[in-house]
Design a protein around this motif. Structure first.
Motif, PDB file in Angstrom:
ATOM      1  N   ASP A   1      -1.064   6.619   8.452  1.00 34.71           N
ATOM      2  CA  ASP A   1      -2.134   7.018   9.367  1.00 34.71           C
ATOM      3  C   ASP A   1      -1.560   7.690  10.609  1.00 34.71           C
ATOM      4  O   ASP A   1      -0.362   7.624  10.882  1.00 34.71           O
ATOM      5  CB  ASP A   1      -2.935   5.787   9.757  1.00 34.71           C
ATOM      6  CG  ASP A   1      -2.080   4.763  10.452  1.00 34.71           C
ATOM      7  OD1 ASP A   1      -2.256   4.568  11.668  1.00 34.71           O
ATOM      8  OD2 ASP A   1      -1.197   4.174   9.782  1.00 34.71           O
TER       9      ASP A   1
ATOM     10  N   SER B   1      -2.386   2.162   8.170  1.00 34.35           N
ATOM     11  CA  SER B   1      -1.722   2.015   6.880  1.00 34.35           C
ATOM     12  C   SER B   1      -1.663   0.544   6.491  1.00 34.35           C
ATOM     13  O   SER B   1      -1.286  -0.306   7.295  1.00 34.35           O
ATOM     14  CB  SER B   1      -0.307   2.585   6.981  1.00 34.35           C
ATOM     15  OG  SER B   1       0.417   2.279   5.837  1.00 34.35           O
ATOM     16  N   GLY B   2      -2.072   0.248   5.272  1.00 34.06           N
ATOM     17  CA  GLY B   2      -2.007  -1.119   4.780  1.00 34.06           C
ATOM     18  C   GLY B   2      -3.184  -1.980   5.167  1.00 34.06           C
ATOM     19  O   GLY B   2      -3.154  -3.191   5.003  1.00 34.06           O
TER      20      GLY B   2
ATOM     21  N   ARG C   1       3.215 -14.405  -2.408  1.00 33.15           N
ATOM     22  CA  ARG C   1       2.760 -13.611  -1.285  1.00 33.15           C
ATOM     23  C   ARG C   1       1.247 -13.691  -1.237  1.00 33.15           C
ATOM     24  O   ARG C   1       0.582 -13.398  -2.218  1.00 33.15           O
ATOM     25  CB  ARG C   1       3.180 -12.162  -1.507  1.00 33.15           C
ATOM     26  CG  ARG C   1       3.420 -11.367  -0.264  1.00 33.15           C
ATOM     27  CD  ARG C   1       3.882  -9.983  -0.670  1.00 33.15           C
ATOM     28  NE  ARG C   1       2.929  -8.999  -0.172  1.00 33.15           N
ATOM     29  CZ  ARG C   1       3.018  -8.468   1.032  1.00 33.15           C
ATOM     30  NH1 ARG C   1       3.997  -8.806   1.839  1.00 33.15           N
ATOM     31  NH2 ARG C   1       2.132  -7.591   1.446  1.00 33.15           N
TER      32      ARG C   1
ATOM     33  N   LYS D   1     -11.128  -9.565   0.169  1.00 32.65           N
ATOM     34  CA  LYS D   1     -10.182  -9.552  -0.953  1.00 32.65           C
ATOM     35  C   LYS D   1      -8.858 -10.146  -0.496  1.00 32.65           C
ATOM     36  O   LYS D   1      -8.274  -9.703   0.485  1.00 32.65           O
ATOM     37  CB  LYS D   1      -9.950  -8.113  -1.431  1.00 32.65           C
ATOM     38  CG  LYS D   1      -8.909  -7.978  -2.520  1.00 32.65           C
ATOM     39  CD  LYS D   1      -9.419  -8.480  -3.851  1.00 32.65           C
ATOM     40  CE  LYS D   1      -8.302  -8.788  -4.815  1.00 32.65           C
ATOM     41  NZ  LYS D   1      -8.813  -9.279  -6.116  1.00 32.65           N
TER      42      LYS D   1
ATOM     43  N   SER E   1       0.850  -1.184   0.000  1.00 32.26           N
ATOM     44  CA  SER E   1       0.000   0.000   0.000  1.00 32.26           C
ATOM     45  C   SER E   1       0.889   1.238   0.000  1.00 32.26           C
ATOM     46  O   SER E   1       2.098   1.159   0.246  1.00 32.26           O
ATOM     47  CB  SER E   1      -0.875  -0.002   1.242  1.00 32.26           C
ATOM     48  OG  SER E   1      -0.130   0.402   2.363  1.00 32.26           O
TER      49      SER E   1
ATOM     50  N   GLY F   1     -15.273  -0.742  -8.964  1.00 36.51           N
ATOM     51  CA  GLY F   1     -15.379  -1.762 -10.005  1.00 36.51           C
ATOM     52  C   GLY F   1     -14.075  -1.975 -10.735  1.00 36.51           C
ATOM     53  O   GLY F   1     -14.050  -2.520 -11.838  1.00 36.51           O
ATOM     54  N   LEU F   2     -12.971  -1.556 -10.131  1.00 37.85           N
ATOM     55  CA  LEU F   2     -11.677  -1.731 -10.789  1.00 37.85           C
ATOM     56  C   LEU F   2     -11.024  -3.044 -10.400  1.00 37.85           C
ATOM     57  O   LEU F   2     -10.093  -3.490 -11.051  1.00 37.85           O
ATOM     58  CB  LEU F   2     -10.742  -0.575 -10.410  1.00 37.85           C
ATOM     59  CG  LEU F   2     -11.153   0.798 -10.920  1.00 37.85           C
ATOM     60  CD1 LEU F   2     -10.328   1.880 -10.266  1.00 37.85           C
ATOM     61  CD2 LEU F   2     -10.997   0.850 -12.434  1.00 37.85           C
ATOM     62  N   LEU F   3     -11.518  -3.633  -9.312  1.00 29.72           N
ATOM     63  CA  LEU F   3     -10.882  -4.830  -8.785  1.00 29.72           C
ATOM     64  C   LEU F   3     -11.995  -5.790  -8.404  1.00 29.72           C
ATOM     65  O   LEU F   3     -12.889  -5.427  -7.639  1.00 29.72           O
ATOM     66  CB  LEU F   3     -10.078  -4.420  -7.543  1.00 29.72           C
ATOM     67  CG  LEU F   3      -9.034  -5.363  -6.993  1.00 29.72           C
ATOM     68  CD1 LEU F   3      -7.871  -5.438  -7.968  1.00 29.72           C
ATOM     69  CD2 LEU F   3      -8.541  -4.829  -5.656  1.00 29.72           C
ATOM     70  N   PRO F   4     -11.982  -7.000  -8.951  1.00 32.18           N
ATOM     71  CA  PRO F   4     -13.030  -7.946  -8.555  1.00 32.18           C
ATOM     72  C   PRO F   4     -12.756  -8.463  -7.142  1.00 32.18           C
ATOM     73  O   PRO F   4     -11.632  -8.871  -6.857  1.00 32.18           O
ATOM     74  CB  PRO F   4     -12.891  -9.071  -9.580  1.00 32.18           C
ATOM     75  CG  PRO F   4     -11.493  -8.976 -10.068  1.00 32.18           C
ATOM     76  CD  PRO F   4     -11.037  -7.567  -9.900  1.00 32.18           C
TER      77      PRO F   4
ATOM     78  N   GLY G   1      -8.305   4.175   8.892  1.00 33.08           N
ATOM     79  CA  GLY G   1      -7.786   2.863   9.253  1.00 33.08           C
ATOM     80  C   GLY G   1      -6.289   2.884   9.124  1.00 33.08           C
ATOM     81  O   GLY G   1      -5.733   3.731   8.426  1.00 33.08           O
TER      82      GLY G   1
ATOM     83  N   THR H   1     -19.650  -4.353 -11.415  1.00 29.40           N
ATOM     84  CA  THR H   1     -18.678  -5.280 -11.995  1.00 29.40           C
ATOM     85  C   THR H   1     -17.587  -4.514 -12.736  1.00 29.40           C
ATOM     86  O   THR H   1     -16.457  -4.961 -12.832  1.00 29.40           O
ATOM     87  CB  THR H   1     -19.363  -6.244 -12.971  1.00 29.40           C
ATOM     88  OG1 THR H   1     -20.173  -5.469 -13.865  1.00 29.40           O
ATOM     89  CG2 THR H   1     -20.234  -7.244 -12.241  1.00 29.40           C
ATOM     90  N   GLY H   2     -17.940  -3.360 -13.264  1.00 26.18           N
ATOM     91  CA  GLY H   2     -16.952  -2.474 -13.879  1.00 26.18           C
ATOM     92  C   GLY H   2     -17.237  -1.086 -13.353  1.00 26.18           C
ATOM     93  O   GLY H   2     -18.212  -0.896 -12.625  1.00 26.18           O
TER      94      GLY H   2
ATOM     95  N   ARG I   1     -11.059   0.543  -4.571  1.00 27.31           N
ATOM     96  CA  ARG I   1     -10.935  -0.014  -5.913  1.00 27.31           C
ATOM     97  C   ARG I   1     -12.015  -1.059  -6.185  1.00 27.31           C
ATOM     98  O   ARG I   1     -12.478  -1.196  -7.323  1.00 27.31           O
ATOM     99  CB  ARG I   1      -9.540  -0.593  -6.122  1.00 27.31           C
ATOM    100  CG  ARG I   1      -8.481   0.542  -6.282  1.00 27.31           C
ATOM    101  CD  ARG I   1      -7.071   0.068  -6.067  1.00 27.31           C
ATOM    102  NE  ARG I   1      -6.791  -1.078  -6.902  1.00 27.31           N
ATOM    103  CZ  ARG I   1      -6.472  -1.005  -8.182  1.00 27.31           C
ATOM    104  NH1 ARG I   1      -6.364   0.168  -8.743  1.00 27.31           N
ATOM    105  NH2 ARG I   1      -6.241  -2.078  -8.875  1.00 27.31           N
TER     106      ARG I   1
ATOM    107  N   GLY J   1      -0.245 -14.308  -5.465  1.00 29.85           N
ATOM    108  CA  GLY J   1       0.644 -14.014  -6.588  1.00 29.85           C
ATOM    109  C   GLY J   1       2.027 -13.690  -6.107  1.00 29.85           C
ATOM    110  O   GLY J   1       2.216 -13.018  -5.111  1.00 29.85           O
ATOM    111  N   ARG J   2       2.972 -14.192  -6.853  1.00 26.56           N
ATOM    112  CA  ARG J   2       4.391 -14.027  -6.552  1.00 26.56           C
ATOM    113  C   ARG J   2       4.717 -14.378  -5.114  1.00 26.56           C
ATOM    114  O   ARG J   2       5.338 -13.618  -4.390  1.00 26.56           O
ATOM    115  CB  ARG J   2       4.838 -12.610  -6.857  1.00 26.56           C
ATOM    116  CG  ARG J   2       5.113 -12.586  -8.327  1.00 26.56           C
ATOM    117  CD  ARG J   2       5.086 -11.413  -9.077  1.00 26.56           C
ATOM    118  NE  ARG J   2       4.130 -11.596 -10.132  1.00 26.56           N
ATOM    119  CZ  ARG J   2       4.384 -12.186 -11.285  1.00 26.56           C
ATOM    120  NH1 ARG J   2       5.538 -12.695 -11.525  1.00 26.56           N
ATOM    121  NH2 ARG J   2       3.460 -12.278 -12.195  1.00 26.56           N
TER     122      ARG J   2
END
Ligand SMILES: Nc1ncnc2c1ncn2[C@@H]1O[C@H](COP(=O)(O)OP(=O)(O)OP(=O)(O)O)[C@@H](O)[C@H]1O
Ligand SMILES: Nc1ncnc2c1ncn2[C@@H]1O[C@H](COP(=O)(O)OP(=O)(O)OP(=O)(O)O)[C@@H](O)[C@H]1O
Ligand SMILES: [Mg+2]
Ligand SMILES: [Mg+2]
Lengths: 257, 302, 259, 254, 259
Positions: free
Chosen positions: C166, E40-41, E16, E9, C136, E53-56, E38, E70-71, E49, E13-14
């Motif tokens: 934060d 950080s991270g 992690r 979510k 992030s 609708g940028l991230l499913p 909230g 959805t988009g 996102r 990937g990679r």
């Protein structure tokens, strides 16, 4: 993407095209466009005999050496030229001049310098593969992010570490583009190099079939070259995925997994 | 200037000459057709010739077969190979012959001045440059080797275009070259030595190259082919008997230096194809493995 | 000692001429902690880049310990405002922190300790193996801070280093930076937009006007050296100083507007 | 300054080639010194035939290049922006790319005759791939945040291509054009050389088969100069179109 | 109305695997102003996102006015945390702001007015012709804000939009955003690290735990609709709410640490 989906995607279009070719050419009487069936028929007898070891493998070896040399040379030169605008200004017109000389007239000059053996053929391959790598490296080096460059300057990251971790790595997506270009250029030049001072080789065979009016055999050679291209590009992709995993990761980070 | 409108098959009306395109190579061999066009031998027969040059057969043969050119110039072995592969072509006229005189031909097998090679037989285990392999040059050179008592299968050939051969010989990259004019003069100028006249060794009065047409054209417009053959015959005879004019015309379509043109050994230009020599070549090609089976020479010849 | 003398910087190019820095003169004592505040676009980043030797000034000079700065001097570290772009996307977090140490020729074992320590300090002990673009915004910024700390510079320039974290993390990082400063005796120039933060952190706050930038005021923060989030921030002197800075900024802003 | 340096580079090379035969490094007969080449070139430049050839070659070259670039860019963007299409076509592309134009000559001649069209087909075939591959990689280089920006503001497909994909790919396209320009030139010359439509290539063929070495090198120098001119033009275009790019920001002095 | 339902979510990937969002459920009334705070991270950016609708999402749903997202839905604008990378470097500032309007088919004259107005509002009236990379960080961030405002969205998602601007500008921008919100009736989700800002701006503050993220608390800000920097911030209720948010965050943090 599942493996199955990948395979279907990779094979779908080729299968359709081959089928189309097969049916369109069936019963063709045109001398230069024989039926695909005929080509397929002569393929094994043409390539799987002694030609594989006598012609194809030596050609591939030359291709490998020439390609690797072009890659090294292109990246090295590209870094030097790309990171110094004075060097760039001085060398660019000359390089452009040399770049524009067609192989059929370049080869005789190379023969003068390097004789007619394998060295000359490797040089011909280098002379073609070099340019995509060089140009892309130069552009890649030039577009290094300025904040990253400043980071290196302030932390006094210099010399080898800087070349590798800043210049080469940040140019690597473009270098890979160039390397990919060079791959097929290399195959083409492998053929061209064997048009001169050769008496064996994959390219020589194809040219010989062409000049000897053995058209189905020539087509089979063309197909072999194409398959070679596909095979090498698959190998290339494997390497690329390792080398550029950070890049593909960062580019697709936002996309659907 | 492409003659795609010439294959209408109907023949020309008396006042409308047939437009014909002939594919040639810009070398001295084709001097007669240039001369013939200049002298009007073709126009007399209602043929309007335009000559297109190409570097070699790669473009001429397919262009003739597809009807883009009506006639083309090619060496005899290429013709035999094409014919054996089923390419629908036929020879319509003689092109060029060797002089038939050993040591005084327009082409020669040559070595460096200080080379230990004395005869073609010494070429065993040596490398000879030929402009193309599996074609007329290596076939002829093998004939020379054979005649000199050597084993032709022990000679190594490497493909090298004529223009690059003198340099390769001078630099010792090959042991011998087989060159035609004007490169024979170039090799002589650098002190090279002839060791054989392979075209002479291959067959007496060898027909080296010919003019050919597609069988389709012969079937559709036999009259045109006949007139072309006649015009060619006249051109060939004229050139053969007027070497000075031939030399002069060579200067117009090549870049050969005038002083070199003066020294060139010109080939012979008989009006008729030497049929026996073609048969001999076909036999040699069969023996050397160029042809898979016996060639039907009669079907190819006019 | 960092001496900025008559510094001015004018950006030209592509039809835009911006007098980013008008005329700046000030000195920062060696080992002191100075905060720089000023309106957005007034040239703070430009100033830092001139101090770091990354940008040649249009006129004036910057000198570090008496030597004029022409390129990045030894032992200097910068935390860039564009933290995201200052991390190498092809290196994992730990390698990003490690790289300057490698360049400085620090031994492997020591490097490992420094990297681990620095990442732990910024709360990223579990992100060693991640790539920067998997983090992030605030985490990326903390990687950049960790890199600077691990480097143990003599001069540290920080450009809004806590912008993306934060409040709680920010407080922790503030204390971290102060302890690093005290421990290493580094000369620290710190750009921030947060007035409370400037007062809490530093020994001295330099306030800049809007461009063409000049020093609007230069205030010594006479709070005790031992500070902590609760007591210091409730110290009446803190409130007073804060008010002073705020008033000065308001004034500079108004002046800038009427000019 | 750039101009001076560039000329100095060319000049240095010229001097090298002048000296090599003079001091006997290579035979003067086969590698004539620069001065001889340039004299011959000057002679040639006095002939109308030379200029006709130059014009013919230029025409074929530029036309072929334009077609290849246009097709390459369009196909590259179309294939590159739709991942599934890209995946479906990549094996076919990799198959077709390494097929050498020289092997295709008889086939092309059968189809189009020994004409300019045949040469054009070869030129386009060879140059197209250079552009296509560059564009494909360029399109893949889009910054994910910029991409998300375009998506969230609901930029339509066309607007996305125009304002996001195209500018991102542009540096790659420029390199592609530079590569394609020389490949197209090489194929134009080769095509004229082998197939025989009029142009510089045919002049080279004649000079070659006539053993006129200086004349041949003079023509090759012309070819090289074509390359230099092409580069000057693409660089100029690049400076205009890419002035915003990091690689250019340092070029235009502040 | 924006409804987030059982959202989770997980990034894989990679090598992690990060459970960025554990399980989030909340709704935002149409036309309301919600702040999200909230650590950080913790997944705030991820949340935005998903909403855009940028991230499913890995599981769960987001619905806007009843329709599942959805988009990117129509009439939605986002101000990204990576403001620098969200501006097109090849377009001038004015064109960057103008582009979404062109895509939306707004008439030229109207577009010009909207762009000028928005850039004036964020204090960049004189930077129309500059390229983004010629601007300071704060100025870039303001361009991104101007772009979102000029777009006149129905739903506006802002990810730490004032992180890079100075205190004074920040106050101005806060008032600007509130006035835009009131004028257009847009649904606003605003991520910030500044607790004062969250309380000052919004009608409701959603506090998130550290990851795996859940809603720690959901606090209605019952300050009067008419707010201004001086009076509101000195309102005792403001101080009280601020304290509440702060305490809650401390608590979440401690819980996160002990877990
Ligand atoms: N590369 C550049 N080219 C042209 N102008 C620039 C460039 N970088 C900065 N500027 C201009 O210089 C001025 C000062 O920029 P600078 O980045 O130093 O501001 P800053 O004080 O750091 O602002 P912020 O707090 O917003 O980061 C701005 O007006 C900016 O537009
Ligand atoms: N592309 C990605 N790939 C893998 N992990 C990611 C990715 N993006 C974010 N993450 C992880 O998801 C978690 C949440 O990230 P996110 O950016 O949503 O946090 P955030 O709340 O916005 O933090 P900040 O306030 O620091 O911006 C982090 O642990 C981060 O490492
Ligand atoms: Mg700044
Ligand atoms: Mg975030």
């Amino acid at each position: 993407m599942t493996v199955l989906r990948r395979v279907v995607l990779a094979l779908g279009l080729p299968v359709v095209l081959v089928a189309a070719w097969w049916f369109a050419s069936a019963g063709s009487t045109d001398f230069y466009f024989p039926p695909l069936a005929t080509i397929v028929e002569v393929f094994p007898e043409t390539w799987f005999g002694s030609r594989l070891t006598d012609d194809v493998l030596p050609s591939l070896a030359r291709l490998g050496i020439g390609y690797a040399a072009a890659l090294l040379l292109g990246v090295a030169l590209g870094i030097v030229i790309g990171s110094n605008r004075w060097v760039r200004a001085t060398t660019e017109p000359l390089l452009e001049f040399l770049r524009a000389i067609p192989p059929p007239v370049l080869v005789p000059i190379l023969i003068l310098v390097a004789g007619i053996g394998d060295t000359m053929k490797v040089l011909v391959i280098v002379s073609g593969c070099l340019w995509p790598v060089l140009l892309n490296t130069v552009e890649g080096v030039r577009s290094v992010d300025d904040v990253l460059a400043d980071t290196c300057r302030t932390y006094r990251i210099r010399g080898r570490l800087r070349w590798w971790h800043l210049v080469v790595r940040s140019a690597s997506p473009q270098i890979v583009t160039g390397a990919r270009q060079a791959l097929s250029v290399g195959i083409i030049l492998m053929v061209i190099s064997e048009m001169f001072a050769a008496n064996s080789g994959l390219g020589y065979s194809v040219i010989q079939f062409k000049d000897g009016f053995q058209i189905p055999q020539m087509w089979s050679g063309v197909i072999l070259l194409g398959l070679l291209g596909v095979l090498l590009s698959v190998l290339f992709r494997l390497v690329e995925h390792r080398v550029l995993s950070w890049y593909h990761g960062s580019r697709t980070a936002s996309e659907e997994p | 200037a492409c003659g795609s409108d010439g294959d209408d098959g109907g023949g020309g009306s008396p006042d409308q000459p047939d437009k014909v395109t002939v594919g040639v190579i810009p070398i001295l061999d084709v001097a007669p057709i240039y001369l013939g066009v200049e002298k009007g031998f073709f126009a007399e027969r209602d043929i309007e010739v335009s000559l297109e040059t190409a570097e070699g057969g790669a473009a001429i043969v397919p262009a003739v077969v597809s009807g883009q050119y009506q006639f083309g110039f090619s060496n005899v072995v290429s013709m035999l190979l094409a014919h054996s592969q089923g390419l629908p072509i036929k020879i319509v006229s003689n092109g060029v012959n060797s002089t038939g005189v050993d040591g005084e031909d327009f082409a020669a097998l040559m070595v460096k001045a200080d080379s230990p090679i004395e005869t073609a037989a010494d070429l065993e285990g040596k490398t000879v440059a030929a402009n193309t392999l599996q074609n007329i040059v290596d076939t002829s050179v093998r004939a020379s080797v054979r005649e000199a008592g050597g084993d032709p299968s022990k000679v190594k050939f490497t493909a090298l275009p004529f223009p690059d051969q003198p340099a390769a010989l001078a630099n010792g990259q090959v042991d011998a070259v087989f060159v035609v004019e004007p490169f024979q003069q170039a090799v002589l100028a650098q002190g090279g030595r002839k060791i054989a006249s392979s075209y002479v060794d291959a067959a007496p009065d060898l027909t080296v190259a010919v003019y050919f047409a597609s069988q389709q054209l012969l079937a559709e417009d036999p009259d045109l082919a006949k007139r072309f053959t006649e015009a060619m015959a006249e051109s060939l005879s004229y050139a053969d008997s007027h070497p000075d004019e031939a030399r002069q015309i060579i200067g117009t379509y090549t870049e050969i230096a005038p002083e070199v043109i003066e020294q060139l050994t010109l080939p012979k230009w008989p009006a008729e194809v030497n049929r026996e020599s073609v048969q001999t070549l076909a036999d040699l090609a069969l023996e050397d493995g160029l042809l898979p089976e016996e060639a039907d020479v009669e079907a190819l010849l006019p | 000692m960092l001496a900025v003398n008559g510094l001015s910087k004018v950006y030209t190019g592509r039809g835009r001429r911006v007098e980013a820095i008008g005329d700046l003169t000030f000195t920062v004592e060696g080992g002191s902690f100075v905060c720089v505040v000023g309106p957005s676009g007034c040239g703070k980043t430009t100033l830092l880049r001139c101090c770091a030797g990354l940008l040649p000034p249009t006129s004036g000079t910057v000198a570090l310990s008496g030597a004029p700065v022409t390129g990045p001097p030894d032992g200097l570290a910068v935390v860039f405002q564009e933290y995201g772009r200052s991390l190498f996307p092809w290196l994992r977090v730990a390698d990003n922190v490690d790289l300057p140490l490698r360049a400085a020729g620090v031994a492997r074992a020591e490097r490992r300790d420094l990297v681990t320590e620095a990442l732990d300090a910024v709360g990223l002990g579990d992100a060693h193996q991640a790539y920067p673009w998997q983090l992030s915004g605030g985490m990326q910024q903390r990687v950049a801070i960790a890199r600077a700390i691990a480097y143990q510079p003599r001069v540290l320039l920080m450009d809004e280093p806590f912008a993306a974290v934060d409040a709680q993390t920010r407080a922790d990082l503030e204390d971290l930076i102060r302890s690093v400063w005290q421990r290493l005796g580094v000369t620290l120039v710190f750009v921030t937009h947060d007035i409370d933060e400037a007062v809490y952190l530093s020994q001295r706050v330099i306030m800049l006007t809007a461009s063409p930038t000049r020093v609007a005021d230069d205030l010594v923060i006479d709070l005790p050296a031992e500070r902590d989030q609760l007591t210091t921030r409730s110290d009446p002197r803190f409130t007073e100083l804060r008010g002073l800075v705020y008033a000065q900024i308001q004034k500079a802003k108004l002046e800038g507007r009427t000019r | 300054m750039r101009l001076v340096l560039g000329l100095a580079g060319l000049l240095g090379f010229g001097v090298l080639l002048e000296l090599a035969p003079r001091i006997g490094l290579v035979s003067e007969r086969y590698a004539p010194p620069t001065s001889t080449i340039l004299t011959t070139l000057a002679e040639q430049a006095g002939e109308a035939r030379f200029w006709t050839a130059v014009l013919d070659t230029t025409r074929t070259w530029l036309l072929g290049l334009a077609i290849a670039v246009l097709l390459g860019v369009l196909a590259g963007i179309a294939l590159g922006s739709v991942p599934i299409v890209r995946a479906a076509t990549s094996s076919t592309i990799e198959f077709l790319r390494p097929i050498p134009s020289v092997a295709l000559i008889p086939l092309v001649v059968v189809l189009y005759g020994p004409t300019v069209t045949s040469t054009l087909v070869l030129v386009v075939y060879a140059a197209f791939w250079q552009v296509l591959v560059q564009v494909l990689h360029g399109v893949a280089d889009i910054d994910p945040v910029a991409h998300d920006t375009a998506r969230s503001y609901r930029l339509g497909r066309l607007a996305r291509v125009r304002y996001l994909v195209w500018p991102t790919a542009l540096p790659y396209v420029v390199t592609g054009v530079r590569l394609a320009a020389t490949v197209a030139l090489i194929l134009t010359i080769t095509g004229e050389l082998v197939i025989g439509p009029p142009g510089l290539g045919q002049e080279i063929a004649i000079a070659r088969t006539s053993g006129a070495v200086p004349a041949m090198y003079a023509l090759i120098v012309v070819t090289g100069l074509f390359g230099v001119v092409a580069n000057v033009m693409t660089r100029a275009a690049e400076r205009r179109a890419l002035h915003w790019h990091p690689s250019m920001r340092t070029e235009v002095p502040a």
